[in-house]
Structures are given as structure tokens and as C-alpha cells.
Design a protein around this motif. Sequence first.
Motif, PDB file in Angstrom:
ATOM      1  N   PHE A 330       0.998  -1.016  -0.314  1.00 25.71           N
ATOM      2  CA  PHE A 330      -0.149  -0.114  -0.039  1.00 25.71           C
ATOM      3  C   PHE A 330       0.725   1.526  -0.040  1.00 25.71           C
ATOM      4  CE2 PHE A 330      -3.536  -2.577   1.965  1.00 25.71           C
ATOM      5  CZ  PHE A 330      -4.312  -2.915   1.050  1.00 25.71           C
ATOM      6  N   VAL A 331       2.013   1.437  -0.232  1.00 23.05           N
ATOM      7  CA  VAL A 331       3.005   2.427  -0.419  1.00 23.05           C
ATOM      8  C   VAL A 331       2.719   3.338  -1.358  1.00 23.05           C
ATOM      9  CG1 VAL A 331       5.122   3.310  -0.666  1.00 23.05           C
ATOM     10  CG2 VAL A 331       4.944   1.251   0.443  1.00 23.05           C
ATOM     11  N   ASN A 332       2.473   4.114  -1.059  1.00 26.77           N
ATOM     12  CA  ASN A 332       2.138   5.849  -2.815  1.00 26.77           C
ATOM     13  C   ASN A 332       3.382   5.948  -3.017  1.00 26.77           C
ATOM     14  OD1 ASN A 332       2.165   8.250  -3.407  1.00 26.77           O
ATOM     15  ND2 ASN A 332      -0.615   8.368  -2.706  1.00 26.77           N
ATOM     16  N   VAL A 333       3.523   5.609  -3.851  1.00 26.64           N
ATOM     17  CA  VAL A 333       5.673   5.996  -4.262  1.00 26.64           C
ATOM     18  C   VAL A 333       5.248   7.678  -4.394  1.00 26.64           C
ATOM     19  CG1 VAL A 333       7.033   5.613  -6.023  1.00 26.64           C
ATOM     20  CG2 VAL A 333       5.741   3.423  -5.576  1.00 26.64           C
ATOM     21  N   PRO A 334       5.014   8.373  -5.314  1.00 28.76           N
ATOM     22  CA  PRO A 334       5.752   9.448  -5.444  1.00 28.76           C
ATOM     23  C   PRO A 334       5.951  10.379  -4.118  1.00 28.76           C
ATOM     24  CG  PRO A 334       3.474   9.168  -6.035  1.00 28.76           C
ATOM     25  CD  PRO A 334       3.733   7.446  -6.222  1.00 28.76           C
ATOM     26  N   SER A 339       3.215   4.676   5.179  1.00 28.23           N
ATOM     27  CA  SER A 339       2.606   4.119   7.314  1.00 28.23           C
ATOM     28  C   SER A 339       1.420   4.522   7.422  1.00 28.23           C
ATOM     29  CB  SER A 339       3.623   4.187   8.160  1.00 28.23           C
ATOM     30  OG  SER A 339       3.500   6.181   8.107  1.00 28.23           O
ATOM     31  N   HIS A 340       0.579   5.275   6.560  1.00 30.31           N
ATOM     32  CA  HIS A 340      -0.858   5.911   7.024  1.00 30.31           C
ATOM     33  C   HIS A 340      -1.209   4.679   6.663  1.00 30.31           C
ATOM     34  CE1 HIS A 340       0.417   6.985   3.129  1.00 30.31           C
ATOM     35  NE2 HIS A 340      -1.165   7.386   2.656  1.00 30.31           N
ATOM     36  N   ASN A 341      -1.056   3.937   4.993  1.00 27.52           N
ATOM     37  CA  ASN A 341      -2.300   3.339   4.612  1.00 27.52           C
ATOM     38  C   ASN A 341      -2.335   2.106   4.717  1.00 27.52           C
ATOM     39  OD1 ASN A 341      -3.152   4.988   2.353  1.00 27.52           O
ATOM     40  ND2 ASN A 341      -2.046   4.344   1.161  1.00 27.52           N
ATOM     41  N   ALA A 342      -0.723   1.370   5.500  1.00 25.67           N
ATOM     42  CA  ALA A 342      -0.770   0.303   6.492  1.00 25.67           C
ATOM     43  C   ALA A 342      -1.364   0.487   8.013  1.00 25.67           C
ATOM     44  CB  ALA A 342       1.297   0.374   7.842  1.00 25.67           C
ATOM     45  N   MET A 343      -1.386   1.473   8.563  1.00 28.98           N
ATOM     46  CA  MET A 343      -2.811   1.872   9.722  1.00 28.98           C
ATOM     47  C   MET A 343      -3.956   1.503   9.494  1.00 28.98           C
ATOM     48  SD  MET A 343      -1.125   4.494  11.750  1.00 28.98           S
ATOM     49  CE  MET A 343       1.022   4.849  12.794  1.00 28.98           C
ATOM     50  N   LEU A 344      -4.406   2.209   8.421  1.00 29.43           N
ATOM     51  CA  LEU A 344      -5.691   2.282   7.914  1.00 29.43           C
ATOM     52  C   LEU A 344      -5.833   0.850   6.856  1.00 29.43           C
ATOM     53  CD1 LEU A 344      -6.137   5.843   5.677  1.00 29.43           C
ATOM     54  CD2 LEU A 344      -7.240   4.827   7.503  1.00 29.43           C
ATOM     55  N   SER A 345      -5.606  -0.111   6.882  1.00 26.53           N
ATOM     56  CA  SER A 345      -5.283  -1.187   5.961  1.00 26.53           C
ATOM     57  C   SER A 345      -5.764  -1.994   7.505  1.00 26.53           C
ATOM     58  CB  SER A 345      -4.159  -1.914   5.026  1.00 26.53           C
ATOM     59  OG  SER A 345      -3.263  -1.927   5.646  1.00 26.53           O
ATOM     60  N   GLY A 346      -4.715  -1.968   8.443  1.00 29.76           N
ATOM     61  CA  GLY A 346      -5.376  -2.474   9.912  1.00 29.76           C
ATOM     62  C   GLY A 346      -6.437  -2.589  10.388  1.00 29.76           C
TER      63      GLY A 346
END
Length: 550
Positions: A330-334, A339-346
Amino acid sequence: MAELPTREAMEFDVVVVGAGPAGLAAAIRLKQVNPDISVVVVEKGSEVGAHILSGAVIDPVGLDKLIPDWRDDDSSPIKTAVTDDRFYYLTEPGAVRLPNILMPPLMSNHGNYIVSLGNVCRWLATRAEALGVEIYPGFAAAEVLYDDNGAVRGVATGDMGIGKDGEPKDGFTRGMELHAKYTLFAEGARGNLGKQLIARFKLDEGKEPQKFGIGLKELWEVAPERSRPGLVQHTMGWPLDNATGGGSFLYHLDGNLVSVGFVVHLNYQNPYLSPFEEFQRFKTHPLVRDTFAGGKRLAYGARAITEGGYQSVPKLTFPGGALIGCDAGFVNVPRIKGSHNAMLSGMLAAEQAAAALGAGRANDELQGYEDAWRGSEIGKDLYRVRNAKPLWSRFGTALGVALGGLDMWTNTFGFSLFGTRKHGKPDYATLRPAAECKRIAYPRPDGRLTFDRLSSVFLSNTNHEEDQPSHLVLKDPALQKRSEHDVFAGPSTRYCPAGVYEWVEEGGDARFVINAQNCVHCKTCDIKDPNQNIVWVTPEGGGGPNYPNM
């Protein structure tokens, strides 16, 4: 090998594999929804945060949803707000600053925070334990357990005390079975068990291949007059050529600390390229070198980063469990943020698991998580930047980044000129034969600003029990010599940031040497080997780097 004793088992409602942002957010959310749910987190590092490596500038959107009052917690390590946000294109002698007004709005870092993500995870762990979550650091989840119907029913931790010969030593301890109604996998990029689950359940069917980069980082204490807390600086261009994707970050924290790092996209073509050496060379650029004058390097590390984005995210659910965080990609490359998407997915997976448990379900598929992520903040964040990486790869840095920026601008207004582009080859298939490429002459390290790999690994505090089976498994030694050495000139000796791999000439022949004790668990070999002939598996729990403040 002698027959091993039966493993003891423990029962939980939910097992979480990995104490990173995704795993800890999932554990906390489960307890917030229902304090009676039993939750355990297993972490292969010697302590929570020991294996966490990131820039990091975090978008607090996930944290705001998970712990709304985190700003009132004096123990929170999230203190340094971004105050100055800069982006440069580098040439060898100079730098061109890109005006912030030209950058797509989503690229702004104002409102974000510069942190040690390892310390953020240590703090999140204390919050989780206060809610009743059990956390077991030093225990590597080494095996997925399945029930008679093929559904995931938990994991087994690795045995401790197996010698290099595969036989139990004195003090041998059998691993534990952790049984669960649902198991959430949050191992980070190229997770060992996640990779197995993707293959077993064909979760990547119909998806673009996952793409990766390698991120290398150093933590410095700089002279007080060179410290600018709140400054965030990114570059692209030199020292990489136009065909090779990547760039740098430089983040000023409080306490005269500066995080500096370099990312190289792992779809590079020249087998003579060394990401570590490119990082060292970058630090000599006039834009950044004076920052470190009179300073001291405190820590070093490296880690693979998922870069495939929206079109490479696999199916997230399977009977008995789900992939979260960078196990999903879930990394936003640009934005260089995940970490924000990691937390949201968890949190999203935890809410679905809690609802399923409340309905009396177990070991079935959390389909609601798979159905929901694209319409959530995660999907919206990734969808707007879905073409940045493939355009960069297709057209090179100068044109590709410009087109990617245009596409991000148009996506701000709800449309794209490019549709959804494909990534093409997986990273292991992009190397060209050495005979077609030019050798790269890297300067010798000076020991003050630039360094060699072995002295760098020393600063990662990496340690493995030497008398254990290698966790870097070479499937076919003959193939490694015939292809990796003879055709590609041994790129493993250069792409590894820790000096794990060597080709040693003996009597006119070359022998492949694996120094597994140096491994910092970056997973680059598992990704970039041109024949997928090296497989990273979990070593004994507690082994690997012990990153401080990274």
C-alpha cells in the motif's frame, strides 16, 4: 534429522504477524471494538521496532482515526512537524529546485510529521499492551498452519537451537503453534509468509506484478548550526542516469538528528549498479554534503519497499486471514509514504474480523475487507498516483516524472489522460546481460562522509546465531554460477546492501559465498535475483538488525 517433539499450541481469536504500523494498528482496533477479543502479535525482531526502517515523514490520517488524542500523549514520539518542504532535480554539479506551486496538492508535506517509525511502533506497542494485546518479540512466524479444509488456522513460530547441520543442539526449543480464528499478516514488503499465501491462493491472479525499490538510510547527528528541524527535502536525478528510477530524502528531526536516505527502483537494468554505492555518491553532492560536515553517523540500514501501487495490490483475503500493510503493498510511491495506509488497512481488516467474530464466524474469508479497500482512503490515495511509477519506468526520469506529475494533477480533478498503465516485467526480469552494459566506477569511501558496506552493517547492530541453517536458501548452485555469475557478472555482490554475497575465485573457478550473518533482512535478493534462485526465509527469532531510532 531426528524426529522432533510435538509443538505446544495456544488459542487466540486473532493472531497478527508483525509488529509494524499495520499489525499494531490492527491489534489496537480489535481491542477498541471489543475488549474481550483475544489478540496476540508475534514479531521476529528482538524487540518491537528493531526491524523497522523508514524515512520517515508520516501523514497522520491513520493515526488520527486510530488514536484521536495522540497529540495529547506526552509519551508520543511524534513531535517534529514539517515546516519546510523542498524538491530538487539534481545534475552532477548543481540542483534545480522545483517550485512547490507546480507540485500536485497531494505531494505537499505540510501537516505531516518527521519521525523515527521504529519509535512510533514502540509507542504503539505500549498502547496496544495497555488494551490487553499480547506481544511476543523475538519469535519469528515461520510456517502458516492450515485446517483440514485448507483454511488458515494460525502460524507456527520457528524452532530455536537448530545447528547448521539441521540437527537440534543443546538447548533446542520447539516452536509454538498459535491457533486463531483469523490471522492477519503484516510482515512488511516481500513478507515470507505473505509470498507463500499469494502463491497458494493465487491472490495475484489478474494483477500487475508487484514492483519494488530498495531504500537505504543513515541517521546522523549533525552540528547544531546545520540542524533545521522540520525541513523535508527530496531529490531525483543524479547520481542515477535517466533510465534508472530513484531518488533521495533528507529529513531534519529535533535534537540535531538528520535522516538521509536513497531509494533505487529495482527494475534497473545494469547489473554493475550498486544501490549502496549510489547512496554514498549522492551524499557528496554540493546540495547536501555540507549538512554532514562535523557530524557523526549513528546508524545505517536498508529495506525493500513496495512500489507497484494500485494495480499491483493482490486479492487481500483468503479463508482464515488477510494481508495488511506492505504485505499487501500500500505504499504511495510519489509521496514516499506507506505507514498511513498500513495503519488504515490494519484498522479496516480488524473491523471486519471483529464483526465476523461477533457473528460467530471463524476461519472463513473476510470478504468485506477485500470489497472495501478500494473505496476507502487507501484506495483513493493509491488510485490518484497509479500511473506515476509505470510512466517513470517507461519514459525515464525527466519525461516520466513530468508526465506522472501531469497525471496526478488531472486526477486531482477526477480524470486521467493515461487510463491505468501496466508495469510490464517483474523486477527480476529487467537485468541486461553484463556484456551489454558498462561497468560503473565508484569512488573509494573517505570514512567521514562516505563509507563501505561492512562498517555500515556494524552500525545496524545486526546479529544472527552463526550455528543455524542459512536463512538465505540457494535453490540451484549450478544455475547461480551459469547465469548470475557468467551472464550477469554477479549482481548479488552489488545489489545487497550488507555484503552478504561474494563470488570467490579459486583455482580458476568461482565459488558463491553467502555470509548470512550480515543480512539486514532487506529482502532485495529474494526480489532481484534474475532467476529467483535465492529464497529468503525466517532465521531464528530475534536475529537480524537492531535498529535504534530508525
